[in-house]
Design an enzyme around this catalytic site. Structure first.
Site, PDB file in Angstrom:
ATOM      1  N   ASN A   9     -10.415   7.281-127.720  1.00  0.00           N
ATOM      2  CA  ASN A   9      -9.876   8.695-127.263  1.00  0.00           C
ATOM      3  C   ASN A   9      -8.300   8.515-127.129  1.00  0.00           C
ATOM      4  OD1 ASN A   9      -9.488  10.932-126.371  1.00  0.00           O
ATOM      5  ND2 ASN A   9     -10.413  10.829-124.362  1.00  0.00           N
ATOM      6  N   LYS A  11      -6.186  11.057-126.860  1.00  0.00           N
ATOM      7  CA  LYS A  11      -6.014  11.952-126.101  1.00  0.00           C
ATOM      8  C   LYS A  11      -4.647  12.509-127.103  1.00  0.00           C
ATOM      9  CE  LYS A  11      -7.733   9.846-122.185  1.00  0.00           C
ATOM     10  NZ  LYS A  11      -7.589   9.766-120.950  1.00  0.00           N
ATOM     11  N   HIS A  97     -14.926  16.192-121.317  1.00  0.00           N
ATOM     12  CA  HIS A  97     -13.889  15.110-120.878  1.00  0.00           C
ATOM     13  C   HIS A  97     -13.484  15.796-119.623  1.00  0.00           C
ATOM     14  CE1 HIS A  97     -10.637  12.431-120.142  1.00  0.00           C
ATOM     15  NE2 HIS A  97     -11.101  11.553-120.759  1.00  0.00           N
ATOM     16  N   GLU A  99     -10.632  15.712-118.363  1.00  0.00           N
ATOM     17  CA  GLU A  99      -9.204  16.518-118.415  1.00  0.00           C
ATOM     18  C   GLU A  99      -9.637  17.866-119.084  1.00  0.00           C
ATOM     19  OE1 GLU A  99      -7.534  13.301-120.772  1.00  0.00           O
ATOM     20  OE2 GLU A  99      -7.556  12.075-119.033  1.00  0.00           O
ATOM     21  N   GLU A 169     -17.617   8.478-117.253  1.00  0.00           N
ATOM     22  CA  GLU A 169     -16.089   8.322-116.883  1.00  0.00           C
ATOM     23  C   GLU A 169     -15.960   8.784-115.534  1.00  0.00           C
ATOM     24  OE1 GLU A 169     -13.811   8.050-120.856  1.00  0.00           O
ATOM     25  OE2 GLU A 169     -13.849  10.070-120.119  1.00  0.00           O
ATOM     26  N   GLY A 175      -7.321   6.354-116.813  1.00  0.00           N
ATOM     27  CA  GLY A 175      -5.794   6.163-116.578  1.00  0.00           C
ATOM     28  C   GLY A 175      -5.159   5.449-115.642  1.00  0.00           C
ATOM     29  N   SER A 215     -10.190   3.141-117.741  1.00  0.00           N
ATOM     30  CA  SER A 215      -9.362   1.769-117.597  1.00  0.00           C
ATOM     31  C   SER A 215     -10.214   0.471-118.325  1.00  0.00           C
ATOM     32  CB  SER A 215      -9.133   1.447-116.313  1.00  0.00           C
ATOM     33  OG  SER A 215      -8.282   2.447-115.904  1.00  0.00           O
TER      34      SER A 215
END
Ligand code: PGA
Length: 252
Positions: A9, A11, A97, A99, A169, A175, A215
């Site tokens: 991904n 992003k 996701h 985000e 996730e 991250g 991560s």
């Protein structure tokens, strides 16, 4: 046998030159990828066209998008539909996701509609779920993440559900450099598989690929992928460097 998948991904990272370079570099090292594993590049939309040209007839590396519209077509400025993605040779679409849920207020019901669009156009959703740190500390995180699957996916027929890939996730691991331990990942993946089995039966649950994301790096991928219910990874930061992405993809 469920698929082993390592999906990158990107992003909102990499310009065209960097994206081309990354794909070429990964292609040059693809012999190192564990046998039977497939790779998916999920770049920003404008990369998809040239990426497909570079990949050509590659049969173990696929293209994914990071999002798509819940509508098929029409006056929705700035949106990209599943039929458009399909026409560019895209085969997977990341949906839900954290985000997107957090910064773009994507709700469970909107995600259910996006899932329908993706499947109706012959694409495979990579459906993300996961809890925040506060939710984990509050203790009821397994039920909470299971509910995300119920609300986003369980309206599907068993036949449609069979095309879905799940990505667990934990938000606190995305991250941050803090990875879930293999025990934490396995606990959730096994619980999600059980939740799927309750609704769709054991055979469907056993065939569902459940990826871990958050991560994941070359130095922790092998331990995570060794878990019985972890079928690969959805990789953010480490997918931007060919040697790291390949380092993860050879960890099965
Ligand atoms: P990360 O991101 O690997 O950079 O933690 C994972 C993701 O958000 O998909």
């Amino acid at each position: 046998m469920r698929k082993k998948i390592v999906a990158g991904n990107w992003k909102m990272n990499l310009d065209r030159t960097q994206g081309e370079q990354l794909i070429q570099d990964v292609l040059a090292q693809k012999a190192e990828v564990s046998k039977g594993a497939i790779l998916v590049f999920c770049p920003p939309f404008p990369h998809l066209g040239y990426a497909k040209s570079i990949l050509g007839a590659e049969n173990s590396i696929f293209l994914g998008a990071q999002n798509c519209s819940d509508k098929a077509s029409g006056a929705f400025t700035g949106e990209v539909s599943a039929p458009i993605l399909r026409s560019f040779g895209v085969e997977y679409v990341i949906l839900g996701h954290s985000e997107r849920r957090q910064y773009f207020a994507e709700s469970d019901s909107l995600l259910a509609q996006k899932v329908d669009q993706v499947l109706a156009n012959g694409l495979q959703p990579i459906f993300c779920c996961g809890e925040s740190l506060e939710q984990r500390n509050a203790g009821d995180f397994v039920n909470l993440v299971s509910e995300q699957l119920t609300k986003g996916l369980f309206h599907l027929s068993a036949e449609s559900f069979a095309k879905v890939v799940i990505a667990y996730e934990p938000i606190w691991a995305i991250g941050t450099g803090v990875t879930a331990s293999s025990a934490q990942a396995q606990e959730m993946h096994a619980a999600l598989r059980k939740h799927i089995a309750k609704y769709y039966g054991e055979a469907v649950a056993q065939n569902t690929s459940i990826l871990y994301g958050g991560s994941c790096k070359p130095d922790n991928a092998a331990e995570l992928f060794a878990c019985a219910d972890v079928d690969g990874g959805l990789i953010g930061g480490a997918s931007l460097k060919a040697s790291d992405f390949i380092g993860i993809a050879k960890s099965f």
